[in-house]
Design a protein around this motif. Structure first.
Motif, PDB file in Angstrom:
ATOM      1  N   ASN A 178       0.437  -1.115  -0.063  1.00 30.19           N
ATOM      2  CA  ASN A 178      -0.104   0.046  -0.033  1.00 30.19           C
ATOM      3  C   ASN A 178       0.806   1.198  -0.281  1.00 30.19           C
ATOM      4  O   ASN A 178       1.882   1.378   0.618  1.00 30.19           O
ATOM      5  CB  ASN A 178      -1.022  -0.144   1.342  1.00 30.19           C
ATOM      6  N   GLN A 179       0.482   2.138  -0.675  1.00 28.98           N
ATOM      7  CA  GLN A 179       1.239   3.619  -0.788  1.00 28.98           C
ATOM      8  C   GLN A 179       0.134   4.659  -0.728  1.00 28.98           C
ATOM      9  O   GLN A 179      -0.938   4.409  -0.941  1.00 28.98           O
ATOM     10  CB  GLN A 179       2.099   3.683  -2.269  1.00 28.98           C
ATOM     11  N   ASN A 180       0.753   5.766  -0.530  1.00 31.51           N
ATOM     12  CA  ASN A 180      -0.252   6.989  -0.385  1.00 31.51           C
ATOM     13  C   ASN A 180       0.133   8.063  -1.172  1.00 31.51           C
ATOM     14  O   ASN A 180       1.378   8.720  -0.781  1.00 31.51           O
ATOM     15  CB  ASN A 180      -0.173   7.393   1.291  1.00 31.51           C
ATOM     16  N   SER A 181      -0.439   8.642  -2.287  1.00 35.59           N
ATOM     17  CA  SER A 181       0.090   9.881  -2.831  1.00 35.59           C
ATOM     18  C   SER A 181      -0.352  11.181  -2.201  1.00 35.59           C
ATOM     19  O   SER A 181       0.230  12.178  -2.191  1.00 35.59           O
ATOM     20  CB  SER A 181      -0.757   9.776  -4.324  1.00 35.59           C
ATOM     21  N   SER A 182      -1.249  10.763  -1.169  1.00 32.46           N
ATOM     22  CA  SER A 182      -1.793  11.797  -0.008  1.00 32.46           C
ATOM     23  C   SER A 182      -2.495  11.115   1.020  1.00 32.46           C
ATOM     24  O   SER A 182      -2.758  10.005   0.827  1.00 32.46           O
ATOM     25  CB  SER A 182      -2.639  12.926  -0.661  1.00 32.46           C
ATOM     26  N   PRO A 183      -2.699  11.847   2.108  1.00 31.52           N
ATOM     27  CA  PRO A 183      -3.376  10.934   3.336  1.00 31.52           C
ATOM     28  C   PRO A 183      -4.545  10.455   3.047  1.00 31.52           C
ATOM     29  O   PRO A 183      -4.945   9.215   3.580  1.00 31.52           O
ATOM     30  CB  PRO A 183      -3.371  12.036   4.430  1.00 31.52           C
ATOM     31  N   ILE A 184      -5.271  11.033   1.844  1.00 29.92           N
ATOM     32  CA  ILE A 184      -6.671  10.535   1.728  1.00 29.92           C
ATOM     33  C   ILE A 184      -6.579   9.721   0.201  1.00 29.92           C
ATOM     34  O   ILE A 184      -7.716   9.450  -0.245  1.00 29.92           O
ATOM     35  CB  ILE A 184      -7.733  11.602   1.654  1.00 29.92           C
ATOM     36  N   ASP A 185      -5.427   9.540  -0.353  1.00 30.69           N
ATOM     37  CA  ASP A 185      -5.626   8.860  -1.430  1.00 30.69           C
ATOM     38  C   ASP A 185      -4.767   7.746  -1.825  1.00 30.69           C
ATOM     39  O   ASP A 185      -3.566   7.615  -2.465  1.00 30.69           O
ATOM     40  CB  ASP A 185      -5.162   9.994  -2.720  1.00 30.69           C
ATOM     41  N   PRO A 186      -4.903   6.627  -1.088  1.00 34.08           N
ATOM     42  CA  PRO A 186      -3.919   5.449  -1.266  1.00 34.08           C
ATOM     43  C   PRO A 186      -3.908   4.683  -2.539  1.00 34.08           C
ATOM     44  O   PRO A 186      -5.001   4.607  -3.151  1.00 34.08           O
ATOM     45  CB  PRO A 186      -4.752   4.424  -0.093  1.00 34.08           C
ATOM     46  N   TYR A 187      -2.968   3.953  -2.746  1.00 34.69           N
ATOM     47  CA  TYR A 187      -2.986   2.956  -3.994  1.00 34.69           C
ATOM     48  C   TYR A 187      -2.022   2.002  -3.721  1.00 34.69           C
ATOM     49  O   TYR A 187      -1.318   1.843  -2.789  1.00 34.69           O
ATOM     50  CB  TYR A 187      -2.581   3.966  -5.311  1.00 34.69           C
ATOM     51  N   ILE A 188      -1.965   0.963  -4.505  1.00 27.35           N
ATOM     52  CA  ILE A 188      -1.341  -0.290  -4.416  1.00 27.35           C
ATOM     53  C   ILE A 188      -0.145  -0.511  -5.447  1.00 27.35           C
ATOM     54  O   ILE A 188      -0.516  -0.349  -6.663  1.00 27.35           O
ATOM     55  CB  ILE A 188      -2.283  -1.518  -4.425  1.00 27.35           C
ATOM     56  N   ASP A 189       1.000  -0.573  -5.075  1.00 25.44           N
ATOM     57  CA  ASP A 189       2.106  -0.737  -6.134  1.00 25.44           C
ATOM     58  C   ASP A 189       2.801  -2.211  -5.695  1.00 25.44           C
ATOM     59  O   ASP A 189       2.533  -2.859  -4.596  1.00 25.44           O
ATOM     60  CB  ASP A 189       3.262   0.347  -5.906  1.00 25.44           C
ATOM     61  N   ASN A 190       3.499  -2.573  -6.455  1.00 30.80           N
ATOM     62  CA  ASN A 190       4.298  -3.791  -6.382  1.00 30.80           C
ATOM     63  C   ASN A 190       5.859  -3.744  -5.922  1.00 30.80           C
ATOM     64  O   ASN A 190       6.715  -2.883  -6.715  1.00 30.80           O
ATOM     65  CB  ASN A 190       4.441  -4.576  -7.867  1.00 30.80           C
ATOM     66  N   VAL A 191       6.463  -4.338  -5.047  1.00 32.04           N
ATOM     67  CA  VAL A 191       7.780  -4.332  -4.761  1.00 32.04           C
ATOM     68  C   VAL A 191       8.344  -5.389  -5.681  1.00 32.04           C
ATOM     69  O   VAL A 191       7.577  -6.387  -5.919  1.00 32.04           O
ATOM     70  CB  VAL A 191       8.041  -4.671  -3.117  1.00 32.04           C
ATOM     71  N   GLY A 192       9.592  -5.136  -6.091  1.00 31.85           N
ATOM     72  CA  GLY A 192      10.061  -5.957  -7.195  1.00 31.85           C
ATOM     73  C   GLY A 192      10.202  -7.415  -6.557  1.00 31.85           C
ATOM     74  O   GLY A 192       9.846  -8.364  -7.360  1.00 31.85           O
ATOM     75  N   ARG A 193      10.769  -7.520  -5.442  1.00 31.34           N
ATOM     76  CA  ARG A 193      10.704  -8.943  -5.002  1.00 31.34           C
ATOM     77  C   ARG A 193      11.302  -8.918  -3.543  1.00 31.34           C
ATOM     78  O   ARG A 193      11.723  -8.045  -2.661  1.00 31.34           O
ATOM     79  CB  ARG A 193      12.005  -9.473  -5.824  1.00 31.34           C
ATOM     80  N   ALA A 194      10.874 -10.070  -2.834  1.00 31.12           N
ATOM     81  CA  ALA A 194      10.988 -10.256  -1.492  1.00 31.12           C
ATOM     82  C   ALA A 194      11.578 -11.842  -1.239  1.00 31.12           C
ATOM     83  O   ALA A 194      11.250 -12.524  -1.854  1.00 31.12           O
ATOM     84  CB  ALA A 194       9.784  -9.904  -0.487  1.00 31.12           C
TER      85      ALA A 194
END
Length: 819
Positions: free
Chosen positions: A639-655
């Protein structure tokens, strides 16, 4: 069994039967001689014909004074009359030694020593066939329903700490709980990584984390926890593992019932009751119905002290769970199970705070009510052929989730003055249909196999809204200004001015798959298992902005998830195994007005490499298991946040995740005393650099919800006082430190808890009374168990929702039953 052994057993039974007949003959002769004082003639064949045919049971251990321990003697010429036949003697005639001709009598064999208790063997169906947990070449933990009820469990949180390698962060601010296995867990708003199955019905949504099913474990046969990806058999919702709830099936021709009541009191909170009941109804020879349900009142502990709103224990919750299972067996080969399950939770306040627990919230000017639940219907049909079983599972489910969270704490200075400024509403309705057909071999011979087809169709309608509102000390100012604001063209309704309004109407997710596996025993003690799942998934979404459709998006993927396992079992006391498996999950879409936000996120895949050893010692009174694993997780969703009220989902390359798990279970020489210790050490970190909205996340950063060390120790004792049965347990758990997200915004965990349970029962009585008392968190440990929010600076300005461990809780239970 060899033919020689079989003839030997038959010969022994014939000898025993003849000895009994001769003994009865001698007794009858003595009695008649006493009456007539004349010799009698006897017909042995006629006497034997009058004896009922029976197969004697295996001889039980007898006390030293038992007649079975005395040497047998032939009919005596003594003038004293023979004793009357003793019925108890007939039950032990198999232990009477046969005297050899012209030899001295042999001493009678000593009575068999009493067998000591052994560690229970649990049969599970987690691999879609019945197997002992000791025979399955994957890491699996199984908890019996009886053990869960003894602990007073009503939800997953009550028992998950007993499973090494699993960790959970509590539900917080309307965000469902996050469950991770071996460091593989979901972030906020991402797709789930651990599947939940009830019977054979999957209850985890393939997309999103809106309504997480948490069945009440009342009246269950087992809860089975499979660790590692289960994609080959269970598909997209089991990337990191699977939890399978197995209910008790209806019983034909048997009445059974139970009634249970709990009284729970929480320190610094309130006390509340809970009730559970079960009834098994045999309706004819081929039909039975089993009903089970619980009504739980969860005590509240959170106080509110905000201007205009002062309330105590506002986070209490009502939880209802019920199910009905109908069994019809019209033919010996055909079994039909129709089940319906419903669960609903609701409360007036989401249970979180933004300051140290123990202090009332001073920035909550209005309530945050919620209501969620699900309904599930399953038809399970099975037909037994001589060589295999055909299984059809058809399922339909609906879910709903409605929250209205007061987020005024974001503007903390105003909230502390009793001003409601912001609140977020979310409404989610989903429905899903699934169908599986599979054919499973009967388990005879060196080959075992299963194969099947699966398809599912899921639909969700999602709407999230953020409102600007103005209510001062409970006075709805915005409502009075609504006509003026509407005249100015602002989007105003009864909830306030809409700041954001996004969602999907609808969002569709489909999965079609063909799966199977084959096992072959070779060289007597080696077993090779090969399997896999070919799948196709599709996600289609119609986003909405301000209530209006905004185009259509589609994402498709396909692949193959293989599984290979090899186990060596040189004896019943030792098994060494290794396996390789792959899991996968759905991708999805983002809703954002920011150009830099990616419009979609990709599916994650996970490869697991595991080796393990299972051992039993000291005639199955000591058990030691050890497992080591390595996980390669590609494109984890965060989960990421472009602003406190605008979250979105991204991919980490690898774990990657590497670790070990171990379990030791010992039934000590002191009768009734047992010891069980389990532990897991896990290191789950990013394997590539990652640029987040809060800065660079370097390679080697710990993954969220992944403590390095977890441990549980249980000391149990069972003892009988006359007809009373008692049991007690002392359970200690250690939860290592972990982080709430990939940016390490907050540290959670790092605490120990101690629990105690004591129970006493009389199962011999017709109404089977039982009573137990339990104390959880004996030392009233106060520690952070879940947290939301961004950076420390954001948390200092706008606050951060927090959840702490539940204070010391006392539970008293009374139950009654019949069967």
């Amino acid at each position: 069994m060899s033919s020689i052994a079989l003839h030997s057993r038959r010969l022994g039974r014939l000898k025993g039967g003849c000895a009994a007949a001769l003994l009865g003959l001698s007794s009858a002769a003595g009695a008649q001689a006493q009456e007539s004082n004349e010799p009698q003639d006897f017909d042995l064949d006629a006497l034997l014909a009058e004896q009922p045919a029976s197969t004697p049971a295996e001889p039980a251990a007898q006390p030293a004074t038992s007649p079975a321990s005395e040497p047998a003697t032939a009919a005596s010429d003594d003038e004293s009359p023979a004793p009357a036949a003793d019925p108890a003697l007939a039950e032990t005639v198999d232990t009477i030694p046969v005297q050899p001709l012209q030899a001295e009598p042999e001493p009678a064999p000593m009575a068999e020593p009493r067998r000591h208790a052994q560690i229970e063997e649990i049969i599970v169906t987690a691999t879609k066939r019945e197997q002992s947990t000791r025979e399955i070449p994957i890491s699996i933990s199984a908890l019996t329903g009886k053990a869960l009820e003894d602990l007073g469990s009503h939800k997953l949180k009550d028992f998950i700490a007993l499973v090494p390698g699993m960790n959970t962060q509590d539900e917080i601010a309307g965000i469902p709980r996050k469950l991770s296995v071996r460091g593989v867990g979901p972030d906020v708003n991402t797709n789930q990584t651990v599947g939940v199955v009830f019977g054979d019905m999957p209850l985890t949504d393939p997309y999103g984390s809106y309504t997480i099913v948490d069945p009440d474990p009342w009246d269950l046969a087992t809860v089975e926890v499979l660790k590692g990806p289960q994609g080959s058999l269970f598909g997209a919702t089991s990337l990191g593992g699977l939890i399978r709830y197995v209910p008790n099936a209806p019983k034909l021709g048997e009445w059974e019932g139970r009634l249970s009541g709990d009284w729970v009191s929480v320190k610094t909170g309130e006390a509340a009751p809970s009730y559970s009941a079960m009834l098994n109804l045999p309706l004819g020879e081929t039909f039975a119905l089993r009903l089970a349900g619980s009504l739980q009142k969860q005590p509240g502990v959170l106080d509110i002290d905000t201007p205009g709103r002062r309330e105590d224990n506002v986070d209490d919750m009502d939880n209802f769970a019920g199910r009905a299972i109908a069994l019809w067996k019209p033919l010996d080969e055909l079994t039909l199970n129709l089940s319906y399950m419903r669960s609903q939770r609701e409360g007036d306040e989401l249970g979180y705070t933004t300051n140290d627990q123990g202090k009332p919230r001073n920035e909550a000017p209005s309530p945050s009510p919620y209501k969620n639940g699900f309904n599930a219907t399953t038809l399970d049909a099975r037909y037994d052929f001589d060589w295999a079983q055909l299984v059809s599972v058809t399922g339909y489910q609906t879910k709903f989730n409605n929250n209205d969270a007061d987020t005024s704490y974001i503007l903390r200075p105003l909230a502390m003055l009793g001003v409601r400024s912001l609140h977020a509403k979310r409404a989610v309705e989903t429905e899903g249909f699934m169908q599986e057909f599979r054919l499973v071999s009967n388990g005879d011979g060196p080959w075992n196999w299963l194969g099947g087809v699966y398809f599912s169709d899921y639909e969700a309608n999602i709407r999230s809204q953020l409102y600007l509102d103005l209510a001062v000390v409970g006075i709805p100012i915005m409502e009075r200004l609504a006509p003026l604001l509407q005249a100015l063209g602002l989007p105003v309704d009864s909830s306030g001015v809409r700041a954001t309004d996004t969602g999907f109407r609808p969002l569709l997710a489909k999965e079609n798959a063909v799966f199977g596996e084959v096992s072959r025993v070779f060289a007597e003690d080696w077993t090779l298992t090969v399997g896999g799942r070919y799948y196709q998934t599709e996600v289609t979404g119609t986003p909405t902005r301000n209530g209006e459709p905004d185009g259509k998006r589609t994402q498709e993927s396909n692949g193959f998830s293989p599984k290979v396992a090899l186990n060596w079992r040189p004896s019943d006391e030792l098994m060494i195994y290794g396996n390789i498996s792959r899991g996968f999950q759905f991708g999805g879409f983002n809703l954002s007005n920011v150009a830099s936000v990616p419009p979609s996120y990709e599916s994650s895949t996970l490869w697991s490499y595991e080796i393990g050893m299972r051992t039993d010692w000291l005639d199955r009174t000591l058990r030691f298991d050890l497992t080591a694993f390595y996980l390669d997780w590609k494109k984890p969703q965060v989960n990421q946040n472009s602003s406190p009220i605008d979250p979105y989902i991204d991919n980490v390359g690898r774990a990657r995740s590497v670790g070990t798990e171990t379990t030791l279970h010992y039934l000590t020489p002191l009768d009734g005393l047992s010891l069980e210790v389990s532990a897991a050490w896990i290191e789950a970190v990013t394997a590539e650099d990652f640029d987040s909205t809060q800065g660079n996340v370097p390679k080697g950063t710990e993954m969220p919800s992944s403590p390095k060390l977890q441990a549980t120790a249980t000391v149990g004792y069972r003892h009988e006082f006359g007809l009373w049965q008692t049991q007690a347990s002392l359970i200690g758990t250690h939860q290592g430190k972990a982080f709430n997200n990939i940016n390490h915004s907050a540290e959670v965990g790092g605490y120990e808890l101690l629990h105690f349970n004591f129970g006493i029962s009389r199962p011999d009585l017709s109404f089977m009374p039982a009573m137990s008392i339990g104390v959880n968190n004996i030392f009233d440990t106060h520690a952070l168990s879940a947290a939301l929010g961004g950076s420390d600076l954001e948390a200092a300005i706008i606050g951060r929702p927090l959840v702490y461990t539940t204070p010391r809780t006392v539970r008293l239970n009374l139950s009654f039953g019949f069967n």
